[in-house]
Design an enzyme around this catalytic site. Structure first.
Site, mmCIF file in Angstrom:
data_model
loop_
_atom_site.group_PDB
_atom_site.id
_atom_site.type_symbol
_atom_site.label_atom_id
_atom_site.label_comp_id
_atom_site.label_asym_id
_atom_site.label_seq_id
_atom_site.Cartn_x
_atom_site.Cartn_y
_atom_site.Cartn_z
ATOM 1 N N GLU A 93 39.702 1.414 3.023
ATOM 2 C CA GLU A 93 40.490 1.082 1.820
ATOM 3 C C GLU A 93 40.761 2.317 0.952
ATOM 4 O O GLU A 93 40.688 2.285 -0.247
ATOM 5 C CB GLU A 93 39.754 0.019 0.989
ATOM 6 C CG GLU A 93 39.373 -1.223 1.751
ATOM 7 C CD GLU A 93 38.616 -2.230 0.902
ATOM 8 O OE1 GLU A 93 38.684 -2.143 -0.333
ATOM 9 O OE2 GLU A 93 37.942 -3.115 1.474
ATOM 10 N N GLU A 130 30.687 -6.085 1.163
ATOM 11 C CA GLU A 130 29.973 -5.885 -0.108
ATOM 12 C C GLU A 130 28.751 -6.794 -0.297
ATOM 13 O O GLU A 130 28.564 -7.412 -1.354
ATOM 14 C CB GLU A 130 30.961 -6.055 -1.277
ATOM 15 C CG GLU A 130 32.120 -5.082 -1.230
ATOM 16 C CD GLU A 130 33.100 -5.250 -2.394
ATOM 17 O OE1 GLU A 130 32.751 -5.924 -3.378
ATOM 18 O OE2 GLU A 130 34.219 -4.711 -2.296
#
Ligand code: G3I
Length: 367
Positions: free
Chosen positions: A274, A160
């Site tokens: 995920e 991220e």
């Protein structure tokens, strides 16, 4: 009614939701063969999930993980803030235990994650200066990757790093490491990981990259990857988190297709890292909600399994019993959330059968 294996396969392959889930379970509540692991193995893919303390404490959950997964990742126990609670203290025990569990069951283990603003140790702000931050980062990565050298399938080296809303150059996220080291903290991290384990696949992981709403994120991420690759930075793959939901536009096959091809054109692998489908905005009726969640799993997997360099798919949990979404994205009607493949009683849901059917379709196509 216990189905014969042949009859189950015929029905699941054609219309994964054609049969009521309860009709497909064996006497002990486990789904019928083949398992998700067998189907993924047949398709030459990783399939697995994120694990934590529940594999120690919940026997039924542990059995499902062992049955259905050929790959695992720590939900949080391999992250910097967990393994380095103080500047000189180390807490690798939990991560060591998860890796031993994976190896005991002949599973691959993914490393998640070396650098993430959401798991940077609180002490970094006090301990690090512009002069020392790079060395502290390199020491963390060298120690962690070196400890598991040769035993990790792939590392989410940086997670991220993109956040165009922050207004930083090139759409980078404003993080402590960006402030202390500058944009090349990302290159530093990948090079330190490659030096500590030259054999590990090194992955950049993020969210929204294959989502219709993620165009600015996608552009910034592809720009970052191109710059790093042009500098010879060792990067081997891109991880897309894929925290989907039931809102219209949660994903669209064409965007997944375009991003998968863009990543492959760079010579990079793709991993779904995920996957889950948040149902906080779904109907109260559980059967209807389960069907909507399963439909997203099936359609998303069909889209991503058609991309050229998909290595595998990991969900972020396997059962509604243990999901971060119960904490972070609860329903306003306070009904229990149902985002994963097994329900809270560890019965396989429509989502399990949708994933099974998608893996079978991929296996038949020789993904
Ligand atoms: O279990 C311990 C408990 O024993 C202890 O008393 C308590 C006190 O801190 O902590 C508990 O662990 C917490 C754990 O969640 C429980 O599952 C950790 O503190 C907490 O940090 C951890 O949060 C994790 C979060 O990342 C931050 O690391 C979530 O589990 C995990 O689902 C979430 O995962 C992230 C991915 O890494 C990146 N993508 C987004 C995803 C969801 O936020």
């Amino acid at each position: 009614m216990i189905l014969s294996r042949r009859r189950f396969l015929m029905s699941a392959a054609s219309a994964p939701l054609a049969l009521p889930v309860s009709a497909c379970m064996s006497a002990d509540g486990a789904p019928p063969p083949p398992t998700l692991r067998e189907r993924a193995d047949r398709a030459g893919l990783l399939f697995g999930t994120a694990i934590g303390p529940s594999v120690d404490t919940d026997a039924a959950y542990r059995a499902a993980v062992i049955r259905d997964c050929n790959a695992l990742v720590c939900e949080y126990e391999m992250k910097w803030d967990h393994i380095a609670p103080t500047p000189r203290g180390r807490a690798f025990e939990a991560a060591d235990r998860r890796l031993a569990f994976a190896k005991r069951h002949a599973m691959e283990m993914r490393g998640h994650t070396l650098v993430w603003h959401g798991a940077t140790p609180r002490w970094l702000g006090q301990e690090a200066t512009r002069a020392t931050a790079r060395r502290i980062l390199e020491a963390h990565i060298s120690e962690t990757v070196g400890r598991y050298r040769g035993r990790i399938h792939s590392w989410d080296v940086v997670n991220e790093a993109i956040h165009p809303e922050d207004g930083e150059s090139r759409g980078l996220r404003r993080t402590p490491l960006l402030g202390l080291i500058g944009p090349d903290y990302i290159e530093t991290a990948f090079r330190a990981a490659a030096e500590a384990d030259p054999g590990a696949r090194l992955v950049y992981n993020d969210y929204g990259l294959s989502a219709p709403w993620g165009e600015a994120r996608r552009r910034a991420a592809l720009d970052l990857l191109e710059r790093l690759l042009a500098r010879g930075v060792p990067i081997h793959g891109v991880g897309i988190q894929c925290h989907l939901d039931l809102k219209p536009g949660s994903f669209d096959p064409e965007t997944v297709h375009r991003f998968g091809h863009a990543v492959a054109a760079m010579g990079l692998d793709l991993l779904v890292t995920e996957l889950d489908v948040a149902d906080q905005h779904g109907p109260a009726d559980e059967a209807e909600r389960d069907t909507q969640v399963a439909t997203i799993y099936g359609a998303f997997l069909d889209a991503v399994l058609a991309t050229p360099r998909l290595v595998g798919i990991l969900t972020w949990g396997l059962s509604d019993r243990h999901t971060w979404l119960a904490r972070e994205r609860p329903r306003s009607d306070r009904l229990p959330v149902r985002p994963l493949l097994y329900d809270r009683r560890m019965r396989p849901k429509a989502a399990w059968f949708a994933v099974a059917a998608a893996l079978d379709r991929a296996g038949r196509k020789g993904v």
